[in-house]
Design a protein around this motif. Structure first.
Motif, mmCIF file in Angstrom:
data_model
loop_
_atom_site.group_PDB
_atom_site.id
_atom_site.type_symbol
_atom_site.label_atom_id
_atom_site.label_comp_id
_atom_site.label_asym_id
_atom_site.label_seq_id
_atom_site.Cartn_x
_atom_site.Cartn_y
_atom_site.Cartn_z
ATOM 1 N N GLU A 221 0.851 -1.182 0.000
ATOM 2 C CA GLU A 221 0.000 0.000 0.000
ATOM 3 C C GLU A 221 0.889 1.235 0.000
ATOM 4 O OE1 GLU A 221 -2.460 -0.381 3.442
ATOM 5 O OE2 GLU A 221 -3.229 -2.359 2.861
ATOM 6 N N ARG A 222 0.659 2.121 -0.938
ATOM 7 C CA ARG A 222 1.464 3.336 -1.045
ATOM 8 C C ARG A 222 1.227 4.216 0.176
ATOM 9 N NH1 ARG A 222 3.376 5.454 -6.088
ATOM 10 N NH2 ARG A 222 4.331 7.519 -5.808
ATOM 11 N N SER A 223 2.309 4.653 0.809
ATOM 12 C CA SER A 223 2.207 5.492 2.000
ATOM 13 C C SER A 223 3.473 6.321 2.122
ATOM 14 C CB SER A 223 2.031 4.636 3.262
ATOM 15 O OG SER A 223 3.198 3.847 3.483
ATOM 16 N N ASP A 224 3.416 7.359 2.950
ATOM 17 C CA ASP A 224 4.609 8.182 3.173
ATOM 18 C C ASP A 224 5.736 7.341 3.758
ATOM 19 O OD1 ASP A 224 3.453 10.447 2.155
ATOM 20 O OD2 ASP A 224 2.881 11.271 4.114
ATOM 21 N N GLY A 249 5.364 2.341 10.068
ATOM 22 C CA GLY A 249 4.709 3.083 8.998
ATOM 23 C C GLY A 249 4.275 2.230 7.823
ATOM 24 N N LEU A 250 4.420 0.900 7.928
ATOM 25 C CA LEU A 250 4.078 0.006 6.827
ATOM 26 C C LEU A 250 2.961 -0.944 7.243
ATOM 27 C CD1 LEU A 250 7.654 -1.040 5.602
ATOM 28 C CD2 LEU A 250 6.329 0.994 4.973
ATOM 29 N N SER A 251 1.994 -1.148 6.372
ATOM 30 C CA SER A 251 0.916 -2.096 6.637
ATOM 31 C C SER A 251 1.438 -3.525 6.545
ATOM 32 C CB SER A 251 -0.218 -1.898 5.630
ATOM 33 O OG SER A 251 0.214 -2.283 4.327
ATOM 34 N N THR A 254 2.183 -4.483 3.023
ATOM 35 C CA THR A 254 3.383 -3.787 2.555
ATOM 36 C C THR A 254 4.638 -4.459 3.096
ATOM 37 O OG1 THR A 254 2.165 -1.707 2.457
ATOM 38 C CG2 THR A 254 4.560 -1.564 2.479
#
Length: 342
Positions: A221-224, A249-251, A254
């Motif tokens: 999943e795209r994230s900062d 910060g990663l699912s 991800t």
């Protein structure tokens, strides 16, 4: 493939193919592989399934994402060229290293024939293409000066331990002791400069976007948090990167995609040492023989290299340290500190 091959169990198939049973289930979940079932519902892999699986494994070895593998198997080869070119470059690099090693050996033989005895260090460098990185250093608090040595730094290693075990200080000290290594801390999650770096460096931006596309096709999943991590991975010029709590910060999806990517990197890429408490990052069932796990025990005894199978040194302790991303999310952002230290 042997045409007389009988149907294999998942364990037998994974050993034959050189991948984990989890990888076979992942191929099945993505519709790439359909094993047979016994009357009682157990998966079995016949000749056709094993042939298909071997094709998938070969394509994955080129660095293709699962989505790219699906397209190639469907007769859409436009993803192949870049991967084949990268594989060709790796083979060319290996050929060059082999040629250089052969030349060193020939030089030694000429020296011996002419009565010149080479130094032991010269011999050692001639018989291996690259000497393993070794490191030794004095451990910081809470070990207070004990000596730690790691005799071989692999391409992929993990550091884990419970809260308060000193693993962050250990990772920082390891990064300081290793030649040409960089420690990437949790401050990366709030670093405001990554956007400017991408704007200033079109080549880096292209590399980052290509890697993000691969990861997203793999299920990320795209994230900062992911973007910042990929920027660091693509931009770093050091030969070794030590990353603090890589899962932050990663699912869950991800994290799984990231580990698939890191294991498919080319052989020329830098070594990575990942500090983690996530079972999606440090999946003990997916560990490869060349990978290393270092445990910082709860009682502040010496960090140790884990033997990664049940009953092995440190194995059960690692099992209690890592947890699923869902469980890890409960303690996200929690940092253990020594009382009285800011």
């Amino acid at each position: 493939m042997n045409p007389t091959l009988r149907s294999l169990t998942p364990a037998q198939a994974s050993v034959t193919l050189g991948v984990s049973a989890k990888a076979l289930r992942l191929y099945e979940e993505h519709g790439l592989l359909v094993p047979d079932r016994t009357r009682t519902g157990w998966r079995v892999y016949d000749v056709a399934a094993m042939t298909r699986a071997s094709e998938i494994v070969a394509l994955r070895s080129l660095g293709l994402s699962l989505a790219q593998v699906a397209r190639v198997l469907d007769g859409k080869p436009h993803d192949l060229d870049a991967s084949l070119a990268a594989h060709e470059a790796r083979l060319s690099e290996q050929r060059q290293r082999t040629a250089e090693a052969l030349e060193r050996l020939r030089t030694l033989r000429v020296d011996l024939a002419e009565g010149r005895v080479p130094e032991p260090t010269t011999i050692a460098r001639a018989v291996v293409q690259s000497l393993p990185v070794t490191v030794g250093f004095t451990l910081p608090w809470p070990w207070d000066g004990e000596w730690f040595a790691l005799h071989h730094v692999p391409r992929l290693a993990f550091i884990t331990g419970p809260l308060g075990s000193g693993k962050t200080r250990f990772a920082q000290s390891l990064a300081s002791a290793l030649p040409d290594a960089v420690f990437l801390g949790l401050d990366r999650l709030s670093d405001p400069t990554h956007s400017q770096r991408l704007a200033d460096d079109p080549t880096l931006a292209e590399q980052v976007e290509r890697r993000l596309t691969w990861l997203i096709e793999e299920g990320a999943e795209r994230s900062d948090g992911l973007i910042r991590l990929v920027v660091a991975l693509e931009a770093a010029t050091s030969t070794i990167l030590v990353i603090d709590m890589v899962e932050e910060g990663l699912s869950a999806a991800t994290q799984t995609a990231l580990m698939a990517h890191l294991r498919l990197r080319g052989t020329s890429k830098r070594a990575l040492i990942l500090m983690t408490r996530s079972s999606a990052i440090l999946d003990l069932d997916a560990l490869e023989p060349t990978e290393t796990v270092i445990l910082c025990p709860a009682n502040h005894s010496m960090p140790l290299r884990v033997v990664p199978y049940p009953g092995g040194q440190g194995y059960e302790a690692v099992v209690t340290c890592v947890a699923s991303p869902k469980v890890r999310a409960r303690t996200a952002g929690v940092v253990a500190i020594r009382p009285g230290i800011g």
